[in-house]
Design a protein around this motif. Sequence first.
Motif, mmCIF file in Angstrom:
data_model
loop_
_atom_site.group_PDB
_atom_site.id
_atom_site.type_symbol
_atom_site.label_atom_id
_atom_site.label_comp_id
_atom_site.label_asym_id
_atom_site.label_seq_id
_atom_site.Cartn_x
_atom_site.Cartn_y
_atom_site.Cartn_z
ATOM 1 N N SER A 1 -38.981 13.305 5.626
ATOM 2 C CA SER A 1 -39.492 12.605 4.443
ATOM 3 C C SER A 1 -40.148 13.513 3.416
ATOM 4 C CB SER A 1 -40.502 11.539 4.876
ATOM 5 O OG SER A 1 -41.682 12.150 5.404
ATOM 6 N N GLY A 2 -40.588 14.680 3.827
ATOM 7 C CA GLY A 2 -41.364 15.543 2.943
ATOM 8 C C GLY A 2 -42.844 15.205 2.943
ATOM 9 N N LEU A 3 -43.228 14.154 3.665
ATOM 10 C CA LEU A 3 -44.632 13.766 3.797
ATOM 11 C C LEU A 3 -45.248 14.466 5.010
ATOM 12 C CD1 LEU A 3 -44.085 9.913 3.398
ATOM 13 C CD2 LEU A 3 -45.021 11.427 1.642
ATOM 14 N N GLY A 4 -46.571 14.580 5.012
ATOM 15 C CA GLY A 4 -47.246 14.976 6.235
ATOM 16 C C GLY A 4 -47.080 13.849 7.248
ATOM 17 N N TRP A 5 -46.738 14.177 8.496
ATOM 18 C CA TRP A 5 -46.426 13.109 9.439
ATOM 19 C C TRP A 5 -46.941 13.394 10.848
ATOM 20 C CZ3 TRP A 5 -43.287 14.331 13.641
ATOM 21 C CH2 TRP A 5 -42.552 15.516 13.536
ATOM 22 N N THR A 6 -47.134 12.294 11.568
ATOM 23 C CA THR A 6 -47.477 12.331 12.989
ATOM 24 C C THR A 6 -46.699 11.225 13.688
ATOM 25 O OG1 THR A 6 -49.733 13.113 12.522
ATOM 26 C CG2 THR A 6 -49.338 12.120 14.683
ATOM 27 N N VAL A 7 -46.081 11.557 14.821
ATOM 28 C CA VAL A 7 -45.387 10.560 15.640
ATOM 29 C C VAL A 7 -46.007 10.563 17.026
ATOM 30 C CG1 VAL A 7 -43.217 9.958 16.789
ATOM 31 C CG2 VAL A 7 -43.199 10.647 14.387
ATOM 32 N N LEU A 8 -46.413 9.379 17.477
ATOM 33 C CA LEU A 8 -46.949 9.210 18.831
ATOM 34 C C LEU A 8 -46.010 8.309 19.616
ATOM 35 C CD1 LEU A 8 -49.219 9.450 20.989
ATOM 36 C CD2 LEU A 8 -50.238 7.384 19.962
ATOM 37 N N ARG A 9 -45.487 8.832 20.712
ATOM 38 C CA ARG A 9 -44.666 8.025 21.612
ATOM 39 C C ARG A 9 -45.505 7.572 22.806
ATOM 40 N NH1 ARG A 9 -39.169 11.726 22.270
ATOM 41 N NH2 ARG A 9 -38.404 11.557 20.102
ATOM 42 N N THR A 10 -45.389 6.302 23.167
ATOM 43 C CA THR A 10 -46.091 5.782 24.337
ATOM 44 C C THR A 10 -45.121 4.987 25.205
ATOM 45 O OG1 THR A 10 -46.759 3.573 23.537
ATOM 46 C CG2 THR A 10 -48.092 5.452 22.818
ATOM 47 N N THR A 11 -45.534 4.756 26.442
ATOM 48 C CA THR A 11 -44.778 3.841 27.289
ATOM 49 C C THR A 11 -45.108 2.401 26.881
ATOM 50 O OG1 THR A 11 -46.535 4.056 28.967
ATOM 51 C CG2 THR A 11 -44.575 5.441 29.225
ATOM 52 N N VAL B 1 -48.273 8.071 9.785
ATOM 53 C CA VAL B 1 -48.390 8.052 11.245
ATOM 54 C C VAL B 1 -47.480 6.962 11.790
ATOM 55 C CG1 VAL B 1 -49.968 7.837 13.199
ATOM 56 C CG2 VAL B 1 -50.800 8.773 11.029
ATOM 57 N N TYR B 2 -46.676 7.292 12.795
ATOM 58 C CA TYR B 2 -45.695 6.339 13.326
ATOM 59 C C TYR B 2 -45.856 6.194 14.829
ATOM 60 C CZ TYR B 2 -41.097 4.230 14.277
ATOM 61 O OH TYR B 2 -40.069 3.404 14.675
ATOM 62 N N ILE B 3 -45.822 4.957 15.299
ATOM 63 C CA ILE B 3 -45.873 4.684 16.731
ATOM 64 C C ILE B 3 -44.455 4.484 17.247
ATOM 65 C CG2 ILE B 3 -46.296 2.212 16.305
ATOM 66 C CD1 ILE B 3 -47.677 4.238 19.287
ATOM 67 N N SER B 4 -44.096 5.270 18.259
ATOM 68 C CA SER B 4 -42.747 5.209 18.805
ATOM 69 C C SER B 4 -42.823 4.998 20.317
ATOM 70 C CB SER B 4 -41.978 6.485 18.439
ATOM 71 O OG SER B 4 -40.599 6.358 18.745
ATOM 72 N N ILE B 5 -41.718 5.197 21.005
ATOM 73 C CA ILE B 5 -41.609 4.862 22.424
ATOM 74 C C ILE B 5 -41.111 6.066 23.205
ATOM 75 C CG2 ILE B 5 -40.556 3.299 24.108
ATOM 76 C CD1 ILE B 5 -39.999 1.367 21.769
ATOM 77 N N VAL B 6 -41.729 6.316 24.348
ATOM 78 C CA VAL B 6 -41.265 7.378 25.235
ATOM 79 C C VAL B 6 -39.810 7.094 25.637
ATOM 80 C CG1 VAL B 6 -41.525 8.369 27.543
ATOM 81 C CG2 VAL B 6 -43.549 7.964 26.123
ATOM 82 N N GLY B 7 -38.974 8.109 25.514
ATOM 83 C CA GLY B 7 -37.592 7.991 25.971
ATOM 84 C C GLY B 7 -36.585 7.604 24.905
ATOM 85 N N VAL B 8 -37.020 7.490 23.649
ATOM 86 C CA VAL B 8 -36.062 7.081 22.618
ATOM 87 C C VAL B 8 -34.938 8.104 22.452
ATOM 88 C CG1 VAL B 8 -37.659 5.625 21.320
ATOM 89 C CG2 VAL B 8 -37.504 8.081 20.786
ATOM 90 N N ASP B 9 -35.184 9.337 22.874
ATOM 91 C CA ASP B 9 -34.167 10.379 22.786
ATOM 92 C C ASP B 9 -33.410 10.578 24.094
ATOM 93 O OD1 ASP B 9 -36.464 11.275 24.041
ATOM 94 O OD2 ASP B 9 -36.393 13.285 23.169
ATOM 95 N N ARG B 10 -33.718 9.759 25.107
ATOM 96 C CA ARG B 10 -33.085 9.936 26.420
ATOM 97 C C ARG B 10 -32.352 8.696 26.922
ATOM 98 N NH1 ARG B 10 -38.282 12.561 27.626
ATOM 99 N NH2 ARG B 10 -38.961 10.674 28.729
#
Length: 246
Positions: free
Chosen positions: A118-128, A90-99
Motif C-alpha cells: 500500500s505504501g502506508l506504514g503497516w502492521t499485521v497481527l495473525r492470531t488463532t 493495523v490489520y488483524i489476520s489469521i494464523v495459517g492463511v499462507d499454509r
Amino acid sequence: MTTILVTGGTGTLGRLVTERLRAGGHEVRVLSRHAQPYAVDLRAGGAGLDAAVADVETVVHCASTPRGGDEQAAAHLIGAARRAGVGHLVYISIVGVDRVPFGYYRTKLAVESQIERSGLGWTVLRTTQFHDLLVQVLGALSRPPVLLLPAGARAQPIEVAEVTDRLAELAVGAPAGRAEDMGGPEVRSLESLARAYLKATGRRRAVVNVPLAGKAYRGFRAGGHLTPERAVGKGTFEDFLAARRG
C-alpha cells in the motif's frame, strides 16, 4: 492523544479494541455499516469513508466477513487512507492463511498483500481462532442428536481480550510489519473441545469423527492453522466457558 479509526468497531474484536483505546486516552472513531456518524459500507467506499479517515493517524482494520468483499473493502480503505495521509494501518489476520488453502484464508492473505504493497506504514497481527467463534461453531454442530466433527482436527483457541490488548498496543506504536503470531495456550483435539463444550452447556450428544476430503481439510489436519511455538495466550477454553456461565 492519537486519533484512531477502528473498522468493524461494533464487532466482537473491534468493540473491545475501541474500548481499550479510549480507556488509554485516545480519540477513537468507529466505522461500521450502521454506526453513526461513520456508517460506511467499506465494499462501496464513497465520501463517507473519506470523512471517516480525515485527520486520522492510525487505522485498525478489524472489519471482515467470510461472505466475500474483503479485498474490495481493503482497496477502498487503503485508497482513502493514502488520500488522508494516514501514517499507520493495523490489520488483524489469521494464523495459517499462507499454509491452509481455505477460501476465507486466501482472502485474508490477499488483503495482507494489499496492505504490504500500500505504501502506508503497516502492521499485521495473525492470531488463532477466538474462543467465541469456537463456541458458535460447536453450538451449531450440537443441534442435532449426533455431533459430527472432522476427524483428526485440532484447534488452538485464544481469548479475544488478550488479542485486544496486543492489537491496541500495536496500534499506538510504530508500524511493525509482520508482528509475531499469537496463539492460544493449548493445542487441543476438536473432540476434546467439543466434549468440554457439551459438559459446560449440559448437552448430551454422541460425538462422531468423520474423515473429510479436500486440500483445505488436509491443511487443517496437518496443523497449518496452529502456532504451538507461539502459545502465548493464558485463558483456556474451559476458563472461557466458566466465565460465560458466571
